[in-house]
Write an enzyme that holds these catalytic residues in place. Structure first.
Site, PDB file in Angstrom:
ATOM      1  N   GLY A  11      18.126  33.779 -54.264  1.00 62.83           N
ATOM      2  CA  GLY A  11      19.078  34.239 -53.261  1.00 62.83           C
ATOM      3  C   GLY A  11      20.051  35.252 -53.835  1.00 62.83           C
ATOM      4  N   TYR A  56      11.139  42.528 -69.130  1.00 64.88           N
ATOM      5  CA  TYR A  56      11.585  41.139 -69.075  1.00 64.88           C
ATOM      6  C   TYR A  56      11.740  40.645 -70.513  1.00 64.88           C
ATOM      7  CZ  TYR A  56      10.346  40.632 -64.075  1.00 64.88           C
ATOM      8  OH  TYR A  56      10.259  40.744 -62.709  1.00 64.88           O
TER       9      TYR A  56
END
Length: 301
Positions: free
Chosen positions: A221, A69
């Protein structure tokens, strides 16, 4: 109560092995920029550090991160270390190994089993820890996880890792891992508007085994690593208005309603969104609202 006064304990508690965590946690992916990895603009470092300190103030004691990350100028692990070390008692930091990004941010070949120790040690170095609370093996398309998971089990026996998890797995991979060592959590992609019978079955199996199920991209999503979605079905918007909350909060609440073993790890670099995410743990949806939302998750046809 307002979003600013609701803390993570309103979401309830689950144990990752012997480590109790509130069911609302925090995903560190979006600390590094407007989108994950090199996809957006790097974040303001001071703001990201302030968000992390507010995470702890709001009672969140489960942070999900990874050495991969990072953006052009920010590292999630470095930000966590700077903001929170020396770490407060009871804070559980989970990380993932398997994927690899080079110094330029390009994705490289997934780790071989013999390279996983290096991935674990890099997380230890960046976080300033002498052991990792939870380490997930992120499956990178391999048919069997046995060799990779076995390598992590050896590192657990050596004391570098306290508990093990698996990520992006099917039921057969979970069964394979459980034959090797205890699994405390599974981290799979899972969202209200993403029908996935395989993920549904993994969620069910986790409940039966007393294993935490930790969805990622539950709020984002289909936008995934790029950003949180701003596309919401009318049903989500209607229920959000009825509760006086945002559609994102309804998505988090629906996620938590999928079982007491389900943990949420919404991520953000925005302190206002952080407070809203945590407050979603206090939302209680009615049976009718859940039924309406469930239709969005059901496979078409």
């Amino acid at each position: 109560m307002t979003a600013e006064t609701i803390t993570a304990d309103a979401s309830g508690t689950w144990k990752l092995g012997d480590l109790p965590v509130h069911r609302i946690g925090f995903g560190a992916m979006r600390l590094t920029g407007s989108a994950a990895f090199h996809l957006g603009t790097p974040s303001d470092r001071a703001r990201s550090i302030a968000v992390l300190r507010r995470v702890v103030e709001l009672g969140v004691n489960h942070i999900d991160t990874a050495a991969f990350y990072f953006s052009a100028t920010r590292s999630a692990n470095e930000l966590i270390n700077t903001a929170l070390a020396p770490y407060p008692d009871g804070l559980v930091i989970a990380t993932k190994v398997g994927p690899f990004r080079d110094y330029y941010g390009e994705w490289g070949t997934a780790a071989r089993p013999d390279q996983l120790r290096g991935h674990v040690e890099e997380n230890l170095r960046q976080l300033g820890r002498d052991h990792l609370d939870v380490v997930y093996l992120r499956r990178m398309g391999q048919d069997s996880v046995a060799e990779h998971f076995g390598a992590l089990a050896e590192l657990r026996e050596a004391g570098l890792i306290r508990h093990l998890g698996v990520s992006d797995v099917e039921p057969r991979h979970l069964a394979e891992a459980l034959e090797i060592a205890p699994v405390v959590s599974v981290e799979n992609r899972y969202a209200l508007d993403r029908p996935d019978p395989v993920a549904d079955e993994v969620l069910r199996l986790c409940g039966g085994h007393g294993i935490a199920f930790v969805p990622f991209f539950a709020v984002a999503g289909e936008a995934g690593a790029h950003a949180a979605t701003d596309t919401h079905d009318d049903t989500v918007r209607d229920i959000a208005r009825a509760h006086g909350v945002s559609p994102a909060q309804i998505r988090i609440a629906w996620t938590l309603h999928q079982g007491p073993h389900v943990l949420a790890i919404p991520g953000t670099g925005n302190p206002d969104h952080l407070a809203e995410n945590v407050a979603a743990g206090a939302l209680r949806l009615t049976a009718d609202e859940l039924a309406r939302l469930d239709t969005l998750h059901a496979p078409a046809g």
